[in-house]
Design an enzyme around this catalytic site. Structure first.
Site, PDB file in Angstrom:
ATOM      1  N   LYS A 229       1.049   4.291  -2.782  1.00  0.00           N
ATOM      2  CA  LYS A 229       0.738   5.656  -2.367  1.00  0.00           C
ATOM      3  C   LYS A 229       1.952   6.579  -2.490  1.00  0.00           C
ATOM      4  O   LYS A 229       1.825   7.743  -2.864  1.00  0.00           O
ATOM      5  CB  LYS A 229       0.226   5.661  -0.929  1.00  0.00           C
ATOM      6  CG  LYS A 229      -1.166   5.065  -0.763  1.00  0.00           C
ATOM      7  CD  LYS A 229      -2.197   5.783  -1.599  1.00  0.00           C
ATOM      8  CE  LYS A 229      -3.609   5.394  -1.255  1.00  0.00           C
ATOM      9  NZ  LYS A 229      -4.602   6.055  -2.143  1.00  0.00           N
TER      10      LYS A 229
ATOM     11  N   TYR B 152       0.833  -1.209   0.000  1.00  0.00           N
ATOM     12  CA  TYR B 152       0.000   0.000   0.000  1.00  0.00           C
ATOM     13  C   TYR B 152       0.870   1.262   0.000  1.00  0.00           C
ATOM     14  O   TYR B 152       0.631   2.195  -0.770  1.00  0.00           O
ATOM     15  CB  TYR B 152      -0.898  -0.031   1.234  1.00  0.00           C
ATOM     16  CG  TYR B 152      -1.861   1.114   1.382  1.00  0.00           C
ATOM     17  CD1 TYR B 152      -3.038   1.166   0.635  1.00  0.00           C
ATOM     18  CD2 TYR B 152      -1.614   2.127   2.303  1.00  0.00           C
ATOM     19  CE1 TYR B 152      -3.940   2.207   0.796  1.00  0.00           C
ATOM     20  CE2 TYR B 152      -2.515   3.172   2.474  1.00  0.00           C
ATOM     21  CZ  TYR B 152      -3.679   3.207   1.724  1.00  0.00           C
ATOM     22  OH  TYR B 152      -4.565   4.243   1.888  1.00  0.00           O
TER      23      TYR B 152
END
Length: 330
Positions: A175, A171
């Site tokens: 990001k 993740y």
């Protein structure tokens, strides 16, 4: 002394695309954009917080809310994680209203585990829905904005990437990539009236349900949670607290671009990626040794004096300034 009243910020005659707008942050962005006059494409595949399944219900429900409030919106349920899906999202706006002015790239989901245990099924879909989707929707949206000489793009980053969160390597990678992407779009877009920024929002949302608390096995990380001061956060880690900054960054009023901003518990702040003055090796074309680096590592690590290059080449200018300051070059 009180500041002068600011006229209400409006989005009349603007067309906005919000991905992942069926729930949470994206829903709030879409609703507020519509309240302020924007025509909104509400995109949501309708999957779970871990990216499983699909349903038209989420997007259509938000469109219905907007219309009930007297606003204008259309639903799109394509996956942003494919090039065809991204193109369809933008085409939905063009078919309905003939233009695109705002893109908030917000869609995403979470699959967390230890770094060493992450499988391709936990890595690839996360990269697809965060990084690749930013290209798949961003590229056709950018082309439409360039044609009109105006655009505002906002990419959703995460404190998990910029500051770190155990068990979120996949993740955080997706990001963190938003920063590099947005910086380049901001540079290229400056020639065509297009601005781009990154927001690090903080909100307890359905993604929290996907978080395996196994990350508490990391002592230093667990300590940071157990000793954190949340006294300013009660009732303020909800999606609505992120909306004002997100919408300001995509408004005509905002002239900031190439930026990275944090929204956390009602505190709004710019986040910097900067370079310290560092240590400059002796004059000449002979590289320093590893031992030289070891000797000067404290100086290399200092951030007392720093620069914030806005392009790769501005860093060269900062290096020359440091060399002059340290007497290495005149």
């Amino acid at each position: 002394m009180e500041s002068a009243a600011v006229a209400q910020i409006r989005f009349d005659d603007r067309v906005a695309i919000v991905t992942g707008a069926g729930n949470g942050l994206g829903r709030e962005y879409a609703l507020e954009l519509a309240r302020r006059g924007a025509k909104v494409v509400v995109n949501d595949l309708g999957g779970s917080g871990s990216g499983v399944g699909a349903s038209a219900t989420a997007a259509e429900r938000v469109v219905e809310e907007i219309r009930d409030l007297g606003g204008t919106a259309v639903a799109n349920t394509d996956s942003v994680a494919t090039r065809a899906g991204g193109a369809s999202v933008v085409q939905t706006a063009l078919d309905a209203w003939g233009r695109v002015d705002v893109l908030i790239s917000n869609a995403g989901f979470l699959r967390n585990s230890r770094f060493e245990d992450l499988t391709d099924e936990q890595i690839d879909p996360i990269i697809d829905v965060h990084l690749k989707a930013a290209f798949y929707v961003g590229q056709p949206a950018y082309r439409a904005m360039r044609a009109n000489g105006y655009g505002r793009m906002l990419f959703t980053g995460s404190a998990s990437a910029m500051f770190g969160h155990a068990w979120q390597a996949n993740y955080a990678s997706g990001k963190g990539a938003m920063v590099g992407l947005s910086n380049v779009i901001a540079l290229e877009g400056s020639a065509y009236g297009i601005q781009s920024n990154v927001l690090l929002p903080t909100a307890v949302s359905r993604l929290a349900d996907e978080m395996d608390q196994g990350f508490m096995e990391i002592p230093e990380f667990a300590k940071s949670i157990q000793t954190a001061d949340f006294s300013a956060s009660d009732g303020r880690v909800v999606p609505e607290f992120n909306t004002p900054l997100a919408l300001y960054l995509v408004s005509e009023n905002c002239q900031a671009t190439h930026g990275l901003y944090s929204s956390n518990s009602g505190r709004y702040a710019r986040v910097r990626i900067c370079a310290g003055e560092g240590w400059v090796a002796p004059k000449g074309s002979v590289p320093p040794t590893l031992e030289d680096i070891s000797t000067h590592f404290d100086k290399i690590s200092e951030l007392g004096e720093f620069s914030q290059p806005m392009t790769v080449y501005e860093e060269f200018t900062a290096v020359a300034a440091a060399a002059r300051k340290q007497g290495v070059y005149p």
